[in-house]
Design a protein around this motif. Structure first.
Motif, PDB file in Angstrom:
ATOM      1  N   SER A 106      14.546  21.741 -45.218  1.00  0.00           N
ATOM      2  CA  SER A 106      13.593  20.954 -46.006  1.00  0.00           C
ATOM      3  C   SER A 106      12.219  21.000 -45.336  1.00  0.00           C
ATOM      4  CB  SER A 106      14.071  19.511 -46.168  1.00  0.00           C
ATOM      5  OG  SER A 106      14.214  18.870 -44.910  1.00  0.00           O
ATOM      6  N   ARG A 107      11.168  20.708 -46.114  1.00  0.00           N
ATOM      7  CA  ARG A 107       9.792  20.752 -45.628  1.00  0.00           C
ATOM      8  C   ARG A 107       9.088  19.459 -46.010  1.00  0.00           C
ATOM      9  NH1 ARG A 107      12.044  24.163 -43.452  1.00  0.00           N
ATOM     10  NH2 ARG A 107      11.632  26.410 -43.358  1.00  0.00           N
ATOM     11  N   HIS A 108       8.509  18.782 -45.013  1.00  0.00           N
ATOM     12  CA  HIS A 108       7.864  17.492 -45.246  1.00  0.00           C
ATOM     13  C   HIS A 108       6.475  17.508 -44.624  1.00  0.00           C
ATOM     14  CE1 HIS A 108      11.798  16.071 -46.549  1.00  0.00           C
ATOM     15  NE2 HIS A 108      12.273  16.746 -45.507  1.00  0.00           N
ATOM     16  N   THR A 109       5.472  17.129 -45.408  1.00  0.00           N
ATOM     17  CA  THR A 109       4.089  17.126 -44.952  1.00  0.00           C
ATOM     18  C   THR A 109       3.483  15.744 -45.158  1.00  0.00           C
ATOM     19  OG1 THR A 109       3.859  19.466 -45.561  1.00  0.00           O
ATOM     20  CG2 THR A 109       1.838  18.222 -45.195  1.00  0.00           C
ATOM     21  N   ALA A 110       2.912  15.180 -44.082  1.00  0.00           N
ATOM     22  CA  ALA A 110       2.254  13.872 -44.137  1.00  0.00           C
ATOM     23  C   ALA A 110       3.147  12.810 -44.768  1.00  0.00           C
ATOM     24  CB  ALA A 110       0.928  13.976 -44.900  1.00  0.00           C
ATOM     25  N   SER A 111       4.448  12.931 -44.565  1.00  0.00           N
ATOM     26  CA  SER A 111       5.397  11.946 -45.068  1.00  0.00           C
ATOM     27  C   SER A 111       5.806  11.002 -43.940  1.00  0.00           C
ATOM     28  CB  SER A 111       6.621  12.645 -45.666  1.00  0.00           C
ATOM     29  OG  SER A 111       6.254  13.392 -46.817  1.00  0.00           O
ATOM     30  N   ALA A 112       6.496   9.907 -44.297  1.00  0.00           N
ATOM     31  CA  ALA A 112       6.850   8.913 -43.287  1.00  0.00           C
ATOM     32  C   ALA A 112       8.302   8.478 -43.449  1.00  0.00           C
ATOM     33  CB  ALA A 112       5.922   7.704 -43.395  1.00  0.00           C
ATOM     34  N   PHE A 113       8.992   8.394 -42.307  1.00  0.00           N
ATOM     35  CA  PHE A 113      10.340   7.837 -42.223  1.00  0.00           C
ATOM     36  C   PHE A 113      10.264   6.761 -41.147  1.00  0.00           C
ATOM     37  CE2 PHE A 113      10.666  12.176 -43.686  1.00  0.00           C
ATOM     38  CZ  PHE A 113      11.664  12.172 -44.645  1.00  0.00           C
ATOM     39  N   VAL A 114       9.810   5.576 -41.514  1.00  0.00           N
ATOM     40  CA  VAL A 114       9.512   4.530 -40.538  1.00  0.00           C
ATOM     41  C   VAL A 114      10.650   3.521 -40.469  1.00  0.00           C
ATOM     42  CG1 VAL A 114       7.914   2.678 -39.925  1.00  0.00           C
ATOM     43  CG2 VAL A 114       7.034   4.805 -40.897  1.00  0.00           C
ATOM     44  N   GLY A 115      11.147   3.288 -39.240  1.00  0.00           N
ATOM     45  CA  GLY A 115      12.222   2.318 -39.051  1.00  0.00           C
ATOM     46  C   GLY A 115      13.515   2.722 -39.728  1.00  0.00           C
ATOM     47  N   CYS A 116      13.723   4.014 -39.908  1.00  0.00           N
ATOM     48  CA  CYS A 116      14.926   4.503 -40.590  1.00  0.00           C
ATOM     49  C   CYS A 116      16.038   4.826 -39.588  1.00  0.00           C
ATOM     50  CB  CYS A 116      14.599   5.753 -41.406  1.00  0.00           C
ATOM     51  SG  CYS A 116      13.482   5.447 -42.802  1.00  0.00           S
ATOM     52  N   THR A 117      17.271   4.824 -40.082  1.00  0.00           N
ATOM     53  CA  THR A 117      18.421   5.210 -39.267  1.00  0.00           C
ATOM     54  C   THR A 117      19.067   6.444 -39.876  1.00  0.00           C
ATOM     55  OG1 THR A 117      18.845   2.917 -38.618  1.00  0.00           O
ATOM     56  CG2 THR A 117      20.643   4.489 -38.322  1.00  0.00           C
ATOM     57  N   PHE A 118      19.113   7.522 -39.092  1.00  0.00           N
ATOM     58  CA  PHE A 118      19.735   8.771 -39.520  1.00  0.00           C
ATOM     59  C   PHE A 118      21.077   8.903 -38.795  1.00  0.00           C
ATOM     60  CE2 PHE A 118      15.215   9.306 -39.984  1.00  0.00           C
ATOM     61  CZ  PHE A 118      15.018  10.129 -41.075  1.00  0.00           C
ATOM     62  N   THR A 119      22.172   8.972 -39.532  1.00  0.00           N
ATOM     63  CA  THR A 119      23.489   9.104 -38.925  1.00  0.00           C
ATOM     64  C   THR A 119      24.192  10.330 -39.492  1.00  0.00           C
ATOM     65  OG1 THR A 119      23.668   6.699 -38.686  1.00  0.00           O
ATOM     66  CG2 THR A 119      25.693   7.972 -38.469  1.00  0.00           C
ATOM     67  N   ARG A 120      24.569  11.242 -38.606  1.00  0.00           N
ATOM     68  CA  ARG A 120      25.275  12.469 -38.986  1.00  0.00           C
ATOM     69  C   ARG A 120      24.547  13.239 -40.094  1.00  0.00           C
ATOM     70  NH1 ARG A 120      30.286  12.773 -36.622  1.00  0.00           N
ATOM     71  NH2 ARG A 120      31.052  10.826 -35.700  1.00  0.00           N
ATOM     72  N   CYS A 121      23.216  13.306 -39.967  1.00  0.00           N
ATOM     73  CA  CYS A 121      22.405  14.073 -40.908  1.00  0.00           C
ATOM     74  C   CYS A 121      22.166  15.475 -40.370  1.00  0.00           C
ATOM     75  CB  CYS A 121      21.065  13.359 -41.157  1.00  0.00           C
ATOM     76  SG  CYS A 121      21.241  11.767 -42.010  1.00  0.00           S
ATOM     77  N   ASN A 122      21.900  16.403 -41.275  1.00  0.00           N
ATOM     78  CA  ASN A 122      21.681  17.796 -40.900  1.00  0.00           C
ATOM     79  C   ASN A 122      20.221  18.164 -41.141  1.00  0.00           C
ATOM     80  OD1 ASN A 122      21.598  20.582 -40.635  1.00  0.00           O
ATOM     81  ND2 ASN A 122      23.578  20.913 -41.607  1.00  0.00           N
ATOM     82  N   LEU A 123      19.487  18.440 -40.055  1.00  0.00           N
ATOM     83  CA  LEU A 123      18.092  18.857 -40.155  1.00  0.00           C
ATOM     84  C   LEU A 123      17.904  20.285 -39.671  1.00  0.00           C
ATOM     85  CD1 LEU A 123      17.992  15.532 -39.649  1.00  0.00           C
ATOM     86  CD2 LEU A 123      15.560  15.999 -39.621  1.00  0.00           C
ATOM     87  N   PHE A 124      18.936  21.114 -39.832  1.00  0.00           N
ATOM     88  CA  PHE A 124      18.891  22.508 -39.416  1.00  0.00           C
ATOM     89  C   PHE A 124      17.722  23.215 -40.102  1.00  0.00           C
ATOM     90  CE2 PHE A 124      20.081  26.945 -40.321  1.00  0.00           C
ATOM     91  CZ  PHE A 124      20.258  27.419 -39.031  1.00  0.00           C
ATOM     92  N   GLU A 125      16.823  23.762 -39.287  1.00  0.00           N
ATOM     93  CA  GLU A 125      15.654  24.505 -39.761  1.00  0.00           C
ATOM     94  C   GLU A 125      14.716  23.668 -40.638  1.00  0.00           C
ATOM     95  OE1 GLU A 125      16.725  28.316 -41.401  1.00  0.00           O
ATOM     96  OE2 GLU A 125      16.869  29.202 -39.411  1.00  0.00           O
ATOM     97  N   ALA A 126      14.771  22.345 -40.492  1.00  0.00           N
ATOM     98  CA  ALA A 126      13.804  21.495 -41.195  1.00  0.00           C
ATOM     99  C   ALA A 126      12.447  21.592 -40.496  1.00  0.00           C
ATOM    100  CB  ALA A 126      14.284  20.052 -41.216  1.00  0.00           C
ATOM    101  N   ARG A 127      11.381  21.350 -41.254  1.00  0.00           N
ATOM    102  CA  ARG A 127      10.028  21.392 -40.692  1.00  0.00           C
ATOM    103  C   ARG A 127       9.262  20.162 -41.149  1.00  0.00           C
ATOM    104  NH1 ARG A 127       6.579  25.034 -38.378  1.00  0.00           N
ATOM    105  NH2 ARG A 127       4.351  24.719 -38.767  1.00  0.00           N
ATOM    106  N   LEU A 128       8.676  19.443 -40.169  1.00  0.00           N
ATOM    107  CA  LEU A 128       7.889  18.254 -40.462  1.00  0.00           C
ATOM    108  C   LEU A 128       6.488  18.445 -39.905  1.00  0.00           C
ATOM    109  CD1 LEU A 128      11.036  17.309 -39.877  1.00  0.00           C
ATOM    110  CD2 LEU A 128      10.066  15.048 -40.236  1.00  0.00           C
ATOM    111  N   VAL A 129       5.503  18.324 -40.778  1.00  0.00           N
ATOM    112  CA  VAL A 129       4.106  18.521 -40.379  1.00  0.00           C
ATOM    113  C   VAL A 129       3.337  17.225 -40.611  1.00  0.00           C
ATOM    114  CG1 VAL A 129       2.003  19.834 -40.766  1.00  0.00           C
ATOM    115  CG2 VAL A 129       4.220  20.976 -40.946  1.00  0.00           C
TER     116      VAL A 129
END
Length: 197
Positions: free
Chosen positions: A58-81
């Motif tokens: 997945s590709r995310h630009t100028a996005s926000a994940f604030v105060g979130c909880t990620f459990t057993r998530c897959n971010l293989f080859e994800a890109r955050l800018v």
């Protein structure tokens, strides 16, 4: 900007390749969602819970994940800018090889995370918890790690050039083959108690 969705529950949905645009989610729960190859620009997730969510490629630009909880998530080859993840927690997630360019990851919990080969550059990471994390063979350049918890971190063969290492105790970290600048070597030497003249 899209109207916020508050307290929503999303389970078992296929959002493969979806453009999330600038959607806003507050206090939502995402379980078994396929967001493979999804994109976002300016989207916000606040105090959300993401469990078994596929964010790979997945590709995310100028996005926000604030105060979130990620459990057993897959971010293989994800890109955050330029994304903001302040105060978020990652538990048992697949983060390899994650690419992050810019943004704010302050107060994030990545304790024990497998970050081998991950590439982060120009990221604000103040007071981040990297205790026991494994960043072997990765890149962590020009990052602000001030006040971070780095106990037991593995930076073996990691490129650390330009990052703030004032919170690093070299006696309690694996640093074999790590790459640093002469200026950073001074900081490490002082942490070991050397008097430089």
């Amino acid at each position: 900007m899209a109207d916020p969705i508050e307290g929503g529950q999303f389970r078992g949905e296929d959002w493969y390749g979806e453009d999330l645009g600038d959607r806003q989610y507050v206090g939502c729960e995402f379980v078994d969602i396929d967001l493979t190859e999804a994109t976002s620009t300016g989207a916000t997730f606040t105090d959300c819970v993401l469990s078994h969510v596929k964010l790979n490629a997945s590709r995310h630009t100028a996005s926000a994940f604030v105060g979130c909880t990620f459990t057993r998530c897959n971010l293989f080859e994800a890109r955050l800018v330029g994304c903001k993840l302040m105060g978020s927690t990652f538990r048992d997630c697949d983060l390899r090889p994650l690419t992050v360019d810019g943004g704010d990851w302050s107060f994030v919990t990545l304790a024990g995370a497998d970050l081998r080969g991950a590439a982060f550059q120009r990221v604000r990471m103040r007071e981040i918890d990297l205790s026991g994390a494994n960043w072997e063979g990765g890149t962590l350049t020009d990052a602000d790690l001030s006040g971070g918890v780095l106990k037991g971190v593995r930076f073996t063969r990691c490129d650390l050039r330009g990052s703030d290492l004032t919170a690093l105790d070299p006696r309690d970290a694996a640093l074999d083959g790590a790459v640093i600048t002469p200026q950073q070597a001074v900081v490490v030497a002082q942490a070991l108690g050397f008097e430089l003249r």
